[in-house]
Design an enzyme around this catalytic site. Structure first.
Site, PDB file in Angstrom:
ATOM      1  N   PRO A  25       0.796  -1.221   0.000  1.00  0.00           N
ATOM      2  CA  PRO A  25       0.000   0.000   0.000  1.00  0.00           C
ATOM      3  C   PRO A  25       0.833   1.278   0.000  1.00  0.00           C
ATOM      4  CG  PRO A  25      -0.171  -1.114   2.116  1.00  0.00           C
ATOM      5  CD  PRO A  25       0.560  -2.039   1.192  1.00  0.00           C
ATOM      6  N   ASN A  26       0.354   2.219  -0.775  1.00  0.00           N
ATOM      7  CA  ASN A  26       0.871   3.587  -0.869  1.00  0.00           C
ATOM      8  C   ASN A  26       2.199   3.723  -1.600  1.00  0.00           C
ATOM      9  OD1 ASN A  26      -1.350   4.841   0.563  1.00  0.00           O
ATOM     10  ND2 ASN A  26      -0.530   3.819   2.372  1.00  0.00           N
ATOM     11  N   ARG A  73       3.810  11.200  -1.490  1.00  0.00           N
ATOM     12  CA  ARG A  73       3.664  10.879  -0.069  1.00  0.00           C
ATOM     13  C   ARG A  73       4.962  11.141   0.684  1.00  0.00           C
ATOM     14  NH1 ARG A  73       3.972   5.093   2.556  1.00  0.00           N
ATOM     15  NH2 ARG A  73       3.345   5.620   4.667  1.00  0.00           N
ATOM     16  N   TYR A 102      10.359   9.420   1.910  1.00  0.00           N
ATOM     17  CA  TYR A 102      10.392   8.440   0.816  1.00  0.00           C
ATOM     18  C   TYR A 102      11.040   8.971  -0.462  1.00  0.00           C
ATOM     19  CZ  TYR A 102       7.198   6.078   3.951  1.00  0.00           C
ATOM     20  OH  TYR A 102       6.645   5.481   5.055  1.00  0.00           O
ATOM     21  N   ASN A 162       8.324  -4.953  -1.044  1.00  0.00           N
ATOM     22  CA  ASN A 162       8.179  -3.855  -0.099  1.00  0.00           C
ATOM     23  C   ASN A 162       6.721  -3.903   0.326  1.00  0.00           C
ATOM     24  OD1 ASN A 162       7.745  -1.509   1.304  1.00  0.00           O
ATOM     25  ND2 ASN A 162       8.985  -0.241  -0.060  1.00  0.00           N
ATOM     26  N   ALA A 202       2.968  -0.802   4.819  1.00  0.00           N
ATOM     27  CA  ALA A 202       2.440  -0.933   6.183  1.00  0.00           C
ATOM     28  C   ALA A 202       2.109  -2.369   6.560  1.00  0.00           C
ATOM     29  CB  ALA A 202       1.201  -0.055   6.340  1.00  0.00           C
ATOM     30  N   GLU A 246      13.199  -8.556   1.483  1.00  0.00           N
ATOM     31  CA  GLU A 246      12.318  -7.502   1.992  1.00  0.00           C
ATOM     32  C   GLU A 246      13.048  -6.165   1.827  1.00  0.00           C
ATOM     33  OE1 GLU A 246      10.191  -6.396   6.261  1.00  0.00           O
ATOM     34  OE2 GLU A 246      11.914  -7.741   6.239  1.00  0.00           O
ATOM     35  N   HIS A 254      12.765  -1.815   2.214  1.00  0.00           N
ATOM     36  CA  HIS A 254      12.113  -0.615   2.733  1.00  0.00           C
ATOM     37  C   HIS A 254      12.895   0.601   2.258  1.00  0.00           C
ATOM     38  CE1 HIS A 254       9.494  -3.026   5.153  1.00  0.00           C
ATOM     39  NE2 HIS A 254      10.549  -3.732   5.523  1.00  0.00           N
ATOM     40  N   ARG A 312      12.687   4.959  12.792  1.00  0.00           N
ATOM     41  CA  ARG A 312      11.347   5.558  12.748  1.00  0.00           C
ATOM     42  C   ARG A 312      10.523   5.123  13.951  1.00  0.00           C
ATOM     43  NH1 ARG A 312       8.795   5.308   7.134  1.00  0.00           N
ATOM     44  NH2 ARG A 312       7.461   6.830   8.177  1.00  0.00           N
TER      45      ARG A 312
END
Length: 144
Positions: A9-10, A17, A22, A73, A76, A97, A99, A106
């Protein structure tokens, strides 16, 4: 060799965003970089994005005995999805994975990755280049 790159998502909102976190590059820029890397490495590379957990699970299951590696990725869903973890464990495909941001620096909830247990490597905080690193890791055979 066939690599599937999945985005949660996103990720389609890259460049819009929170560019301070990002970056300013768009999702299309990410796709273009991955497509160019696929040509450079002479591999079949497919990039997909969905905001829906079940769609991502379906794509992972469809990859069984079809792809040689997955770069994901999960957005969330990293911090919430046992379903994605179970799908990755079920298919047994080497998975990296990725990110874009350094999740270790964070919010506390971003420190938890359910998917990490099914992944051969995690790349965090390298921006869009993290995807390229993940693909190269799978292609160079380090995941085997």
């Amino acid at each position: 060799m066939k690599i599937l790159v999945l985005n949660g998502p996103n990720i389609n909102m890259l460049g819009i965003r929170e560019p301070g976190i990002y970056g300013a590059e768009s999702y299309q820029t990410l796709c273009d970089k991955l497509e160019a890397l696929g040509r450079e490495l002479n591999i079949d590379l497919e990039v997909r994005q969905s905001n829906h957990e079940g769609v991502l699970v379906d794509w992972i299951q469809e990859a069984y005995k079809v792809v040689d590696g997955i770069v994901i990725n999960p957005g969330a869903y990293t911090h919430t999805s046992i379903a994605l973890l179970d799908a990755l464990k079920a298919v047994g495909i080497p998975t990296v994975e990725v990110h874009i941001s350094d999740v270790s620096k964070r919010e506390d909830f971003r420190q938890i990755s359910y998917l990490r247990a099914a992944c051969v490597k995690t790349i965090s905080g390298h921006g869009l280049d993290g995807y390229l690193e993940g693909v190269r890791y799978l292609v160079e055979g380090e995941a085997k």
